[in-house]
Write an enzyme that holds these catalytic residues in place. Structure first.
Site, mmCIF file in Angstrom:
data_model
loop_
_atom_site.group_PDB
_atom_site.id
_atom_site.type_symbol
_atom_site.label_atom_id
_atom_site.label_comp_id
_atom_site.label_asym_id
_atom_site.label_seq_id
_atom_site.Cartn_x
_atom_site.Cartn_y
_atom_site.Cartn_z
ATOM 1 N N HIS A 132 0.826 -1.196 0.000
ATOM 2 C CA HIS A 132 0.000 0.000 0.000
ATOM 3 C C HIS A 132 0.866 1.253 0.000
ATOM 4 C CE1 HIS A 132 -3.048 -2.915 1.292
ATOM 5 N NE2 HIS A 132 -3.958 -2.017 0.942
ATOM 6 N N LYS A 136 -1.170 5.014 4.521
ATOM 7 C CA LYS A 136 -2.054 4.082 5.222
ATOM 8 C C LYS A 136 -1.607 3.970 6.679
ATOM 9 C CE LYS A 136 -3.940 -0.624 4.888
ATOM 10 N NZ LYS A 136 -5.329 -0.153 5.103
#
Length: 250
Positions: A132, A136
């Site tokens: 990711h 995040k």
């Protein structure tokens, strides 16, 4: 359906609001954020459904409050615990309202989790890598956690032993974190959005089950599906599997 979006100023909240505005069978009646009186707004707007994309520290209270206000809830916030699920189940039963909490709303991701669990009993080794963007806030992702648990459950049901691993020294924890015995690795890299691989191996062969999401629009069909179906699924539903006609994950 009259929808309230909780976390409306966030990136996911904005995307959800746009998708709801474009849906002919939905009306966006409220956008809420930190500091707003959730119970009062839900009551004043006549909302029938709420969508929560906030943060792990706030989502449990948001869901409980929404259910008690007589509103069905769809949740995309990760970081849930078994105790949190228990509280939501009990509140849903007490109020007669329902909740869907999904680790991922992308159809490709839901299918990838299913495919990995189906394949897991047929391979000696299995590991999960989730990748990711560095903004995040949680690791591992909810999708990776759900994938690992699904893999472990499928292997346990088939009587498959733990994957071999002769690592004896790993002071830095480079072998990843283990979820239900499955190694999970989290990558945070600028340029990525949301990606995951389940790596399954036998002597002489490898299967890779990969899902890639490049934009928030990938999640919107799943969010709208959950909003349309949450009223027909009593109590708490975890994941989109049962909504898609796949094996239920209650």
């Amino acid at each position: 359906m009259k929808i309230a979006v909780i976390g409306a100023k966030g990136r996911m909240g904005q995307a959800v609001s746009t998708a709801i505005d474009a849906a002919e069978d939905m009306e966006l009646v409220a956008g809420l954020d930190a500091g707003d009186d959730l119970e009062a707004v839900l009551g004043a707007t006549g909302a029938t459904h709420a969508v929560d994309f906030t943060n792990p520290g706030a989502t449990l209270n948001n869901v409980i409050t929404s259910l008690r206000a007589g509103v069905h809830v769809v949740v995309g916030t990760s970081g849930w615990t078994e105790e949190g699920y228990r509280q939501v189940r009990e509140t849903a039963v007490a109020t007669g309202k329902n909740a869907v909490i999904a680790p991922n709303f992308a159809i490709s991701a839901v299918l990838a989790m299913k495919f990995a669990a189906l394949a897991a009993p047929y391979f000696e080794s299995v590991e999960v890598i989730e990748m990711h963007h560095p903004d995040k806030v949680d690791a591992p992702s909810g999708t990776a956690t759900a994938t690992a648990k699904g893999i472990a459950a499928a292997r346990a049901a088939a009587g498959i032993p733990m994957a071999p691993d002769n690592t004896q020294f790993d002071e830095l924890g480079t072998r990843g974190g283990k979820i239900a015995g499955v190694p999970v690795h989290a990558v945070r890299l600028r340029g990525l959005y949301a990606h995951q691989e389940a790596l399954l191996g036998n002597p002489g062969e490898q299967l890779v089950v990969r899902t890639d999401c490049f934009d928030r629009t990938a999640f919107m069909p799943g969010v709208l599906l959950a909003l349309r179906q949450v009223g027909a699924h009593p109590g708490l539903t975890i994941g989109l599997e049962s909504l898609l006609g796949l094996e239920s994950n209650q």
